[in-house]
Each structure stands twice: as C-alpha cells, then as structure tokens.
Design an enzyme around this catalytic site. Structure first.
Site, mmCIF file in Angstrom:
data_model
loop_
_atom_site.group_PDB
_atom_site.id
_atom_site.type_symbol
_atom_site.label_atom_id
_atom_site.label_comp_id
_atom_site.label_asym_id
_atom_site.label_seq_id
_atom_site.Cartn_x
_atom_site.Cartn_y
_atom_site.Cartn_z
ATOM 1 N N SER A 124 0.832 -1.204 0.000
ATOM 2 C CA SER A 124 0.000 0.000 0.000
ATOM 3 C C SER A 124 0.866 1.253 0.000
ATOM 4 O O SER A 124 1.662 1.433 -0.901
ATOM 5 C CB SER A 124 -0.961 -0.035 1.187
ATOM 6 O OG SER A 124 -1.838 -1.135 1.069
ATOM 7 N N LYS A 176 -23.379 15.958 6.571
ATOM 8 C CA LYS A 176 -22.417 16.520 7.505
ATOM 9 C C LYS A 176 -22.049 15.477 8.564
ATOM 10 O O LYS A 176 -22.913 14.862 9.179
ATOM 11 C CB LYS A 176 -23.012 17.760 8.179
ATOM 12 C CG LYS A 176 -22.100 18.404 9.223
ATOM 13 C CD LYS A 176 -20.823 18.930 8.594
ATOM 14 C CE LYS A 176 -19.952 19.612 9.639
ATOM 15 N NZ LYS A 176 -18.655 20.044 9.075
#
Length: 321
Positions: A124, A176
């Site tokens: 990764s 949100k």
C-alpha cells in the site's frame, strides 16, 4: 582531644562515598551531553566531511511525519551523501502520509540516486514510497503490492441499543459528519465515500504508472488489492531485482556511486529530553531501547489512523516454519 579510631573510619567512608557520587554525577552529565549532541547534530555529524551512502529506515505504519520529511530534506542538501538507500518494512498507512514521503523522496532523487530495499513488507503506502525511488530491490519472499485505498468506520448502533444509549443531533445538512458510527450508513453516504476512494485510487494508480515500466491497463490489473512475493513482483515489474542491501549498493555503483563508501544510517531524532536520556542510559548499560517502537511492535498505532488509508493488514502474518 584525640580523634577516635571509629571516627577516622567514618570520615574515610564518607570521603569514598562523596568521591563515588562525584564520579557518577560527572559520568551521567557526560552521557547526557553526548546524547544531546547526537540528538541535535547526529545526522549532520554523520554527513559532514565524509562521503557516504545514506540509509533511511521507513518502518511500521506510515503517517504524516514531519521529522522524516525534514531528515530527507537535509539528505537532499548534503554534499557528502552520494547515494541513498530507503530500507522499507511497512504495511502502509495514511494516503496523505505516503504522498508526502513520496514527494520528499522524489526531491532527493533529483540530485542523488535513490534505491529502495524491501525487507519483509512494502504494501500500500509502503509500496507507494518504494515506487518513488529509481530502483526497487526486494527479497524473494518479501510481500509487495496491495495497491489501493480504503476507508473504515465502525457501526456501534447495536451496542448502543443494548446499553440504552440514544444519540440526538442537529446538523446543517444530511451528509455533515457522515458516515458516523452512531447511525446506520445510508446509500448516499456510501456513494460519497466511494467517490472519494475511487478518486484517490485513480491517483495512486497514476503514481505507479508514472514510476514503473507498466501500461495503465497493466497497473489496473495489478491494483486489485493483491499482494505478491518478491519473485512474483519481479515478474510483474513491480520491483526491479531481488536481493538485499548489497544488491542495492551494487545498483548505486551503476549510477557512479563508489561501492566502497560506508553506509551510514540517518536515524530519527528523539523528541524529548527525558526519552533521550533514558535511551542513552539504556545504551550505556547495554540494554535494548524499546521505547520508540513498543506501540508499533504491538500494532497499536494502526488503531488510531484517521482519514483515507492505503494499508495492508491481514489477520495473521505469513510465517515460514
């Protein structure tokens, strides 16, 4: 009045004790000063006046690391550093941390040849950083790859129901602070996160395509999250050769770096005086210095990662019996 024999003996014992503690105090002060000098000037001392190959270890979980970036910056400016070996042993970490180190390595590589030497693992973000170098050397049994991005978040709504906890919130818009572990994830929230992940995934693929001798289609085929042994990675052109540090030095020699130069590790500076003193005392006593790596050895540092991740974390390590 004549001094008694026992008083003379007591005074002599007191003098011996005072002499011992004076010597001990001087020794401790010298250790502290030496450790402080190493902390403040150790890298500069290593790189002053003596041509050498700089070695930088990138280990454990990758996060935003100002000290490492500053160290790489000093290596880039050092006239005595003739080549650089990045010794990588990392499962990855945050995408931002990997990106920052990638860019810092590319700045070093503008003026000095840089080679990555993969130990157990470069996955990764760890592989992202390796791809920033000009040549990648891996062991035959190293683990390489896991090209991809993920976001993880828990769902504790079932636990909250069991213990009788309910969350109340007022917010400006539905997305949100979402997704949240305190609410079931909606399709809109998943779509938002997936779009963000795919954008970073495309960016990661672009880096590998730019740095490796692979077409876009070849990178996409390899970037399904798979990991490879060093031998498989060589066949897939994810690494350039097999071996260890000596093979990395041999490659530097093909770029004009004297293979007889000493390899000097540019080590991390310790962050606090108390830790520095403890480390110096541990070394003086011949004890291992575990303080800086204890949490990483436990894997606890991965628990607290935030944001988008480029990390490989299997349930069990691969072992050779």
């Amino acid at each position: 009045m004549a001094i008694r024999a026992d008083e003379i003996i007591d005074r002599r014992r007191l003098r011996r004790k005072l002499t011992f503690w004076r010597i001990a105090a001087i020794a401790i002060a010298a250790l502290a000063l030496g450790a402080a000098a190493t902390w403040l000037y150790g890298d500069e001392i290593a790189g002053t006046g003596v041509d050498h190959i700089a070695k930088v270890k990138i280990q454990g979980t990758i996060t935003e690391d100002d000290e490492l970036l500053e160290r790489l910056g000093r290596i880039a400016k050092s006239t005595s550093v003739k080549g650089v070996i990045l010794s990588i042993d990392s499962p990855g970490g945050t995408t931002v941390g990997g990106e920052a180190i990638f860019e810092a390595v590319r700045l070093v590589a503008k003026d000095k040849p840089v080679v990555a030497q993969v130990g157990t693992l470069a996955a990764s973000a760890g592989y992202m950083i390796a791809s920033a170098t000009d040549h990648i050397v891996a062991r035959q049994s190293s683990i390489v790859g896991s090209i991809g991005v993920l976001v993880q978040f828990p769902d504790v709504t079932g636990l909250m129901e069991k213990v009788g906890i309910k969350l109340e919130e007022v917010k400006s818009s539905p997305l949100k602070a979402e997704p949240s572990p305190f609410n079931p994830t909606t399709d809109e929230e998943r779509a938002m996160i997936r779009n963000m992940i795919l954008d970073s995934y495309d960016w990661f693929i672009g880096l590998v395509e730019e740095r490796r001798p692979l077409s876009h289609e070849q990178v996409v085929a390899l970037a399904d999250g798979s990991v490879f042994t060093g031998r498989q990675a060589l066949a897939n052109k994810l690494v350039d050769s097999l071996g260890g540090e000596q093979e990395a030095i041999d490659w530097l020699a093909t770029k004009g770096v004297d293979a007889k130069l000493k390899v000097i590790e540019w080590e991390r500076k310790k962050s606090t005086g108390s830790y520095l003193f403890a480390s110096a005392m541990a070394k003086a006593l011949g004890m291992p210095d575990y303080g800086s790596t204890f949490l990483k050895e436990l894997g606890a540092d991965r628990i607290f990662l935030d944001g988008m991740l480029a990390v490989w974390h299997p349930q069990k390590a691969i072992l050779a019996d």
